[in-house]
Design an enzyme around this catalytic site. Structure first.
Site, PDB file in Angstrom:
ATOM      1  N   ALA A  97      -4.804   7.813  -3.603  1.00 37.64           N
ATOM      2  CA  ALA A  97      -3.459   7.416  -4.007  1.00 37.64           C
ATOM      3  C   ALA A  97      -3.553   5.950  -4.412  1.00 37.64           C
ATOM      4  O   ALA A  97      -3.407   5.055  -3.587  1.00 37.64           O
ATOM      5  CB  ALA A  97      -2.485   7.607  -2.862  1.00 37.64           C
ATOM      6  N   SER A 125       0.840  -1.201   0.000  1.00 37.53           N
ATOM      7  CA  SER A 125       0.000   0.000   0.000  1.00 37.53           C
ATOM      8  C   SER A 125       0.874   1.250   0.000  1.00 37.53           C
ATOM      9  O   SER A 125       2.048   1.197  -0.362  1.00 37.53           O
ATOM     10  CB  SER A 125      -0.937  -0.026   1.215  1.00 37.53           C
ATOM     11  OG  SER A 125      -1.884   1.016   1.131  1.00 37.53           O
ATOM     12  N   ASN A 126       0.334   2.385   0.428  1.00 40.08           N
ATOM     13  CA  ASN A 126       1.118   3.627   0.482  1.00 40.08           C
ATOM     14  C   ASN A 126       0.655   4.471   1.667  1.00 40.08           C
ATOM     15  O   ASN A 126      -0.245   4.091   2.408  1.00 40.08           O
ATOM     16  CB  ASN A 126       0.987   4.399  -0.837  1.00 40.08           C
ATOM     17  CG  ASN A 126      -0.457   4.745  -1.139  1.00 40.08           C
ATOM     18  OD1 ASN A 126      -1.115   5.445  -0.387  1.00 40.08           O
ATOM     19  ND2 ASN A 126      -0.956   4.212  -2.245  1.00 40.08           N
ATOM     20  N   ARG A 127       1.278   5.653   1.825  1.00 39.94           N
ATOM     21  CA  ARG A 127       1.078   6.452   3.030  1.00 39.94           C
ATOM     22  C   ARG A 127      -0.089   7.427   2.973  1.00 39.94           C
ATOM     23  O   ARG A 127      -0.196   8.316   3.807  1.00 39.94           O
ATOM     24  CB  ARG A 127       2.336   7.287   3.292  1.00 39.94           C
ATOM     25  CG  ARG A 127       3.515   6.505   3.755  1.00 39.94           C
ATOM     26  CD  ARG A 127       4.626   7.469   4.095  1.00 39.94           C
ATOM     27  NE  ARG A 127       5.866   6.791   4.350  1.00 39.94           N
ATOM     28  CZ  ARG A 127       6.153   6.189   5.500  1.00 39.94           C
ATOM     29  NH1 ARG A 127       5.291   6.192   6.490  1.00 39.94           N
ATOM     30  NH2 ARG A 127       7.300   5.576   5.656  1.00 39.94           N
ATOM     31  N   SER A 128      -0.968   7.326   2.008  1.00 46.89           N
ATOM     32  CA  SER A 128      -2.062   8.295   1.919  1.00 46.89           C
ATOM     33  C   SER A 128      -2.943   8.233   3.176  1.00 46.89           C
ATOM     34  O   SER A 128      -3.323   7.151   3.625  1.00 46.89           O
ATOM     35  CB  SER A 128      -2.915   7.988   0.688  1.00 46.89           C
ATOM     36  OG  SER A 128      -4.088   8.756   0.729  1.00 46.89           O
TER      37      SER A 128
END
Ligand code: CTP
Length: 403
Positions: free
Chosen positions: A277, A210-213
């Site tokens: 994101a 995943s990502n940091r959004s």
């Protein structure tokens, strides 16, 4: 304050030493052409008499009675219905608590409950009361429901101490009123679809890519579009924050789920704002049982495949007139990259965000963005995300015109 001309402003004044400052606000609003209906709590009248407000606004002042009969409060639902904006200033800890819990046994609470108009609160109280978790929780609850909070300022207080709790400067309250009226009703009759948060791409049932959004930007846009009168659909990946009230929310995990959810809403969408994101890649295969270290060995290679480009799918499927907005987060020249994306993906607007500045971007409260469109580049200052969201909503309204 040109936007207040001809508008009906309910000014609810509660008991704080800062009440006297509202005389000047009421005067400015009246002079700018607003009809100002002042409502005072009993304790507010201990600081300033209703007659003072009446002389300035040319209207009888309503004085709140505690333990008011329900019937009388119900009779005053009309005031909330008639209001173009409701301003509670100064707002004591007590009134914030009452509003946060939806009380309906007095005039101010009933007016706020009954209104569809924007509600602004400008708290003023002693520092410890302001910082108390109970007050902060009440303020958060109000904010989550779209109430605009004009934060108190730091400075000398009536208690003799100094700290946060002083009523915001009149200019800030006046500009909150102006802002509220600027977008109020601007998207009435429109359907805005907003995506937010990260997508989560499963490796197995417990692990993911995943990502940091944080989702904050998208949620702020959904709230701002709701405040501007739009019907709002929010398609969100997993986040730690609560989605705004009054917004239809679909929770998704993967990029493919997000794409399908957005495409399903597209036939009825007037605007799609892709603040999510979306993970660019996902694991090629998702295993539906937990992988064991024993079978993986000491080194693990994860094979990823590109996710579908959701913006591309939207642009291909949109009906003419549907506005599509993309986001571009960059550590380099965000504006140039945004311009390239605008042309290549045939978007109407791209919000460019330089995430190399730690005050702006993922997880932060503020953003320094530029709006990039065929009209050129509009660089904004570092602003709270809610302000960026309101500016974006004003842009959407400008482009969409009247329904
Ligand atoms: N987006 C999308 N589908 C994807 C990936 C991103 O629709 N599979 C959208 C995002 O919601 C955002 C914009 O595209 O509005 C971001 O564009 P993109 O060029 O993918 O940004 P980056 O991921 O930053 O691109 P790159 O890593 O190539 O710089």
């Amino acid at each position: 304050m040109e936007r207040v001309r001809g508008r009906f402003v309910v000014l609810a004044v509660t008991g704080s030493i800062a009440v006297y400052k509202m005389i000047e606000l009421a005067r400015r609003l009246t002079q700018a052409g607003a009809t100002v209906q002042v409502v005072m709590t009993r304790s507010a009248t201990e600081f300033v008499t209703p007659l003072t407000f009446q002389a300035i606004t040319y209207r009888p002042v309503e004085v709140e009675m505690f333990a008011m009969q329900d019937e009388r409060a119900a009779g005053h639902v009309a005031m909330g219905r008639e209001a173009d904006v409701v301003v509670v200033a100064p707002a004591t800890a007590h009134v914030l608590a009452r509003l946060a819990h939806g009380f309906s046994d007095d005039l101010i609470a009933t007016t706020v409950l009954a209104t569809d108009a924007p509600v602004i609160v400008a708290p003023a109280m002693e520092t410890h009361m302001w910082q108390n978790p109970a007050t902060q929780a009440n303020v958060s609850a109000l904010r989550a429901r779209g109430v605009r909070v004009v934060e108190p300022e730091s400075g000398p207080l009536a208690s003799g101490e100094a700290g946060p709790g002083r009523l915001a400067a009149l200019e800030r309250i006046a500009s909150a009123i102006d802002d509220a009226l600027a977008t109020s009703g601007a998207l009435a009759g429109r359907h805005v679809v907003v995506t937010a948060g990260p997508t989560v791409e499963a490796i197995d049932p417990v692990r993911f890519v995943s990502n940091r959004s944080s989702g904050k930007m998208g949620y702020a846009i959904a709230a701002a579009a709701r405040d501007a009168g739009a019907e709002v659909t929010l398609v969100t990946g997993p986040t730690a924050i609560a989605p705004p009230a009054g917004v239809r929310t679909f929770r998704v995990e993967s990029a493919e789920e997000l794409r399908d959810a957005v495409l399903a809403t597209l036939p009825r969408a007037d605007a799609v704002v892709m603040a999510a994101a979306v993970a660019d890649y996902r694991p090629i295969e998702r295993v539906d049982r937990k992988l064991k270290k024993k079978e993986l060995g000491r080194e693990l290679t994860l094979r990823l495949i590109e996710n579908p480009d959701v913006l591309k799918a939207i642009v291909a499927a949109r009906r003419p007139g549907t506005i599509v907005v993309g986001f571009k987060a960059e550590t380099g020249d965000a504006t140039a990259e945004a311009g390239r994306m605008l042309r290549e993906k045939k978007l109407d607007l791209v919000v460019a965000n330089d995430v190399s500045d730690p005050r702006s971007g993922f997880g932060s409260e503020d953003d320094r963005v530029a709006f990039v469109s065929a009209d050129g580049v509009e660089q904004l200052d570092l602003l709270p995300k809610s302000d960026v969201a309101r500016r974006l909503v004003a842009k959407l309204a400008e482009r969409l015109g009247s329904p």
